[in-house]
Scaffold this active site. Structure first.
Site, PDB file in Angstrom:
ATOM      1  N   ASP A   1      -8.618  -4.730  -2.187  1.00  0.00           N
ATOM      2  CA  ASP A   1      -7.951  -5.018  -0.906  1.00  0.00           C
ATOM      3  C   ASP A   1      -8.053  -3.862   0.075  1.00  0.00           C
ATOM      4  OD1 ASP A   1      -6.082  -6.856   0.647  1.00  0.00           O
ATOM      5  OD2 ASP A   1      -5.076  -4.926   0.761  1.00  0.00           O
TER       6      ASP A   1
ATOM      7  N   ASP B   1       2.362  -6.927   2.388  1.00  0.00           N
ATOM      8  CA  ASP B   1       1.211  -6.128   2.829  1.00  0.00           C
ATOM      9  C   ASP B   1       1.690  -4.857   3.535  1.00  0.00           C
ATOM     10  OD1 ASP B   1      -1.352  -5.237   3.249  1.00  0.00           O
ATOM     11  OD2 ASP B   1      -1.880  -6.744   4.752  1.00  0.00           O
TER      12      ASP B   1
ATOM     13  N   HIS C   1       0.868  -1.178   0.000  1.00  0.00           N
ATOM     14  CA  HIS C   1       0.000   0.000   0.000  1.00  0.00           C
ATOM     15  C   HIS C   1       0.903   1.225   0.000  1.00  0.00           C
ATOM     16  CE1 HIS C   1      -3.675  -2.328   0.913  1.00  0.00           C
ATOM     17  NE2 HIS C   1      -2.854  -3.113   1.577  1.00  0.00           N
ATOM     18  N   LEU C   2       0.861   1.972  -1.085  1.00  0.00           N
ATOM     19  CA  LEU C   2       1.537   3.262  -1.124  1.00  0.00           C
ATOM     20  C   LEU C   2       0.390   4.244  -0.920  1.00  0.00           C
ATOM     21  CD1 LEU C   2       3.862   2.473  -4.159  1.00  0.00           C
ATOM     22  CD2 LEU C   2       4.203   2.007  -1.730  1.00  0.00           C
TER      23      LEU C   2
ATOM     24  N   ASN D   1      -4.876  -6.644   9.825  1.00  0.00           N
ATOM     25  CA  ASN D   1      -6.038  -7.416   9.401  1.00  0.00           C
ATOM     26  C   ASN D   1      -5.716  -8.124   8.092  1.00  0.00           C
ATOM     27  OD1 ASN D   1      -8.585  -8.432   9.161  1.00  0.00           O
ATOM     28  ND2 ASN D   1      -9.548  -6.495   8.590  1.00  0.00           N
TER      29      ASN D   1
ATOM     30  N   ASN E   1      -6.317   1.043  -2.914  1.00  0.00           N
ATOM     31  CA  ASN E   1      -7.114   1.770  -1.907  1.00  0.00           C
ATOM     32  C   ASN E   1      -6.461   3.096  -1.537  1.00  0.00           C
ATOM     33  OD1 ASN E   1      -5.016   0.406  -0.567  1.00  0.00           O
ATOM     34  ND2 ASN E   1      -6.181   0.228   1.333  1.00  0.00           N
TER      35      ASN E   1
ATOM     36  N   HIS F   1      -2.763 -12.357   1.793  1.00  0.00           N
ATOM     37  CA  HIS F   1      -2.354 -12.500   3.210  1.00  0.00           C
ATOM     38  C   HIS F   1      -3.129 -13.555   4.002  1.00  0.00           C
ATOM     39  CE1 HIS F   1      -5.758  -9.820   3.471  1.00  0.00           C
ATOM     40  NE2 HIS F   1      -5.083  -8.761   3.110  1.00  0.00           N
TER      41      HIS F   1
END
Lengths: 427, 318
Positions: free
Chosen positions: A155, A308, A65-66, A281, A97, A235
């Site tokens: 995601d 992740d 996630h950037l 999570n 996201n 994950h």
């Protein structure tokens, strides 16, 4: 064009060809030009002696996630690509996201352009499955693939509607891309902040049961079977999920799966003292889950390791456990944590680990790299498997510091990272 | 022996520390029976009662304890704040620290909030209930009440009845009782019993009749009516019929079972009025003991010596 590079006298590990031998690697015009013993350097080549070190295809992370666009204080495409390079990754896949959501060709193209500007690890965008990740209407997969998307995913959120998941899997077949799902049955996980078990009971925190993941893993497997689509399960944390995936693969269903370094080595005990850097999570589970995940990764039931990587600002994690966001960063610790625990623990060989962090991720998302074959893109990492270091978040290239591994002594580190023939990181 | 800086829960306390508090509470009981209910033990100390969650009984009990020890007290009710809880807590901690206070009594809806605060300020922190985690002073007053009634705690069979899943009172009781040698059980619908609790050495009863047959003491937890809305139980009516503690059910026990309730009670839901007001109920003794136990905790955390607690009640003019 970058000058040619000769990596001389290393241990060459290329799981794509089951190669593990001493030798040299020559890089020319952004491609691998020669692999073997006694490769001669052309005039003007940069020669690096890598005696005692390992030359391997660059690591590839399918799940990061950037925070660009939206929360550039936490991470940007450039800072994430810089952290990736330091961690030995030559390519990473950015989840959609962001804010706004990466759910259209312009947004996907923006990530590709930011990646090009940074000129570090390649950042491959993952497009959203649904518009705005709202779980309602399909986003334009074709347009996004045209702009550079390598997969689709919502995601951060699960695809709740089984009908939407079905249509996504069917529609994605046209473009031959995987549909990656965060497996979580939200009515079972609602309000949960950690693994449901004894530690949660003692801490007075609401738990997330195994079944919240397993139900969705089973559903996704069934829908992949129904549609013939390729589902990628993000994950995986529960040993029950491993059993479902194993059975699905035996039946020839197109399912792939990833596990994170933290789910492979930490348990819910890390949440003791309300450490918000152990809040993620899916949650950290139990010792028997670690054992099952490690075994599944070794066997290939779980295809690959993905970090992740989820940056969060200091203030957000500096809160009561219930109030802190889920997620930790991992790009700069992933290889060393996995190497220390899996290879150091004796279950994996170094070639096993490189397979799960490079060759397999490339195969799962159909990415270039993951090989040292002549003519392939020169995405290469040189690893020092004996390097001992201690995790100090203050030295991270990531803009965020949220890691449960701070202060941990690790063994193994990337000392040279090369993308398309250019050195992007050197220790 | 000291209690350390903070009182955040009983899980990590030693039996000796727990006994120290109970023993120190004994001399403080008498203060509340005097015509002039005040001793100078904490004169000049500043205490903030920081309540992020509604409370009447616990807040009033702490306030009486503080005032009867002559401390200066400020009540801060931070419910319904629009700022997110985490931010409020960090900033509140820093602001309180800047005002040079001595102690904070905190109640907060998030488990771990008291530890969080205690780790970030130099003042003593007393947990008055954090989420579903612990409510240590409630368990201490329960222990004191059981000891008053039975003359001992060791070897007694104590059952916590009802919504154990969401109960911080149950968790603190469980630690306190087991550390002092009692046998502990929980009883309630399976939807309201936490996972893994039997691994803590606790008996689990799915039926109230079994619990009554076994127990010397029933500590009956309040059933939050919102549990029904969230789907944990179908109705209050059925809860009373299946799990309510009634005289008819108690009659089947060979023993006179001591009846406790941390309050506030839902009469006719978890407990029948005839039981609550009956001869074996010590529910109001719990309330009385609450003030003495909290005085003991405040006194000890402020550095007071247990062996001087009696003397500390005296004139002490300066």
């Amino acid at each position: 064009m970058n000058q040619p590079i000769l990596l001389q006298g290393g241990r060459i590990i290329d799981p794509s060809r089951d190669m593990d031998q001493a030798g040299d690697v020559l890089i020319q015009d952004g491609k691998i030009a020669g692999v073997g013993r006694g490769v001669t350097a052309p005039d003007g080549a940069l020669v690096r002696n890598v005696n005692g070190k390992v030359i391997a295809p660059g690591l590839i992370d399918l799940h990061v996630h950037l925070r660009e666009p939206g929360n550039e204080d936490e991470e940007t495409v450039a800072s994430g690509a810089r952290a990736a390079a330091a961690g030995g990754f030559t390519a990473i896949c950015a989840m959609p996201n962001t804010d706004p959501v990466t759910d259209n060709q312009a947004a996907v193209g923006f990530i590709v352009r930011q990646s090009g500007r940074a000129g570090l690890a390649s950042v491959h965008p993952i497009g959203a499955i649904s518009i705005g990740q709202k779980g309602e209407r399909l986003a334009e997969f074709g347009e996004m693939v045209g702009a550079g998307a390598v997969a689709v995913s919502d995601d951060g959120k699960p695809i709740v509607s089984s009908h939407l998941m079905r249509t996504a899997l069917e529609y994605a077949r046209t473009f031959d891309i995987p549909v990656a799902d965060h497996c979580e049955e939200p009515t079972l996980s609602a309000g949960g902040v950690m693994h449901e078990g004894l530690v949660a009971t003692r801490l007075g925190l609401k738990g997330i049961p195994y079944a919240a993941e397993e139900i969705m893993v089973a559903r996704n497997v069934l829908l992949a079977e129904l549609t013939g689509g390729h589902v990628h399960l993000c994950h995986i944390s529960a040993r029950g999920s491993v059993a479902i995936i194993r059975e699905a693969k035996e039946r020839g269903i197109r399912v792939t799966a990833e596990a994170t370094p933290h789910h492979l080595v930490l348990t819910d005990v890390a949440c003791e003292e309300y450490d918000t850097n152990a809040k993620m999570n899916p949650p950290l589970r139990e010792a028997m889950d670690i054992e099952a995940l490690q075994g599944a990764l070794k066997e290939g039931v779980i295809d690959c390791i993905a970090s992740d990587h989820a940056p969060h600002a200091y203030d957000e994690k500096e809160a009561a456990f219930d109030d802190a966001p889920f997620g930790i960063i991992g790009l700069e610790t992933a290889f060393a944590v996995a190497h220390t625990e899996l290879v150091g623990g004796g279950l994996f060989t170094l070639p096993d680990l490189i397979r799960r962090m490079s060759t397999e991720p490339a195969r799962v998302f159909h990415l270039p790299g993951g090989t040292l074959a002549s003519g392939a893109v020169a995405d290469i990492v040189v690893l020092d498997p004996g390097a001992k270091w201690t995790v100090d978040p203050a030295t991270f290239h990531s803009k965020s510091r949220n890691t449960p591994f701070a202060g941990r002594a690790l063994t193994g580190r990337a000392i040279l990272t090369i993308v398309a023939g250019a050195i992007i990181h050197e220790l | 022996m000291s209690l350390g800086k903070d009182l955040t829960g009983l899980e990590h306390m030693t039996p000796e520390q727990i006994r120290l508090i109970l023993d120190t509470a004994e001399p403080f009981k008498e203060v509340s029976e005097r015509p002039i209910k005040k001793v100078p033990a904490l004169r000049g100390k500043t205490i903030v009662n920081l309540f992020f969650e509604a409370s009447t009984r616990t807040r009033v009990s702490f306030e009486f304890a503080e005032k009867r020890l002559s401390a200066d007290t400020v009540n801060v009710a931070a419910t319904g704040s629009s700022v997110s809880k985490g931010e409020t807590l960090v900033d509140t901690a820093r602001n309180l620290e800047a005002m040079r206070i001595d102690m904070v009594v905190i109640r907060h809806p998030s488990s771990g909030a008291a530890e969080f605060l205690g780790d970030r300020i130099a003042s003593n922190v007393i947990n008055a209930g954090d989420g579903k985690h612990e409510h240590p002073t409630q368990a201490l007053l329960d222990l004191l009440t059981i000891r008053d009634k039975h003359g001992k705690i060791e070897g007694l069979k104590v059952c916590l009845v009802g919504d154990v899943l969401h109960s911080r009172v149950a968790r603190s009781n469980l630690w306190g009782l087991t550390k002092l040698g009692a046998e502990v059980a929980v009883c309630g619908p399976w939807t309201l019993l936490p996972r893994g609790i039997e691994e803590l050495g606790v008996k689990v009863f799915g039926r109230i009749e079994e619990a009554i047959e076994w127990a010397d003491v029933l500590n009956i937890l309040r059933l939050q009516l919102e549990r029904m809305e969230k789907g944990f139980i179908p109705s209050v009516r059925e809860y009373y019929r299946v799990f309510g503690v009634t005289p008819e059910r108690l009659e089947r026990s060979p023993r006179a079972i001591t009846i406790m309730h941390p309050g506030p009670m839902n009469r006719g839901v978890e407990i029948d009025s005839r039981v609550a007001d009956g001869p074996h109920s010590v529910i109001l003794d719990q309330v009385t003991n609450g003030v003495a136990v909290r005085m003991a905790v405040l006194y000890l955390l402020a550095g007071g010596r247990a062996d001087l607690a009696d003397a500390a009640k005296g004139g002490g003019s300066e």
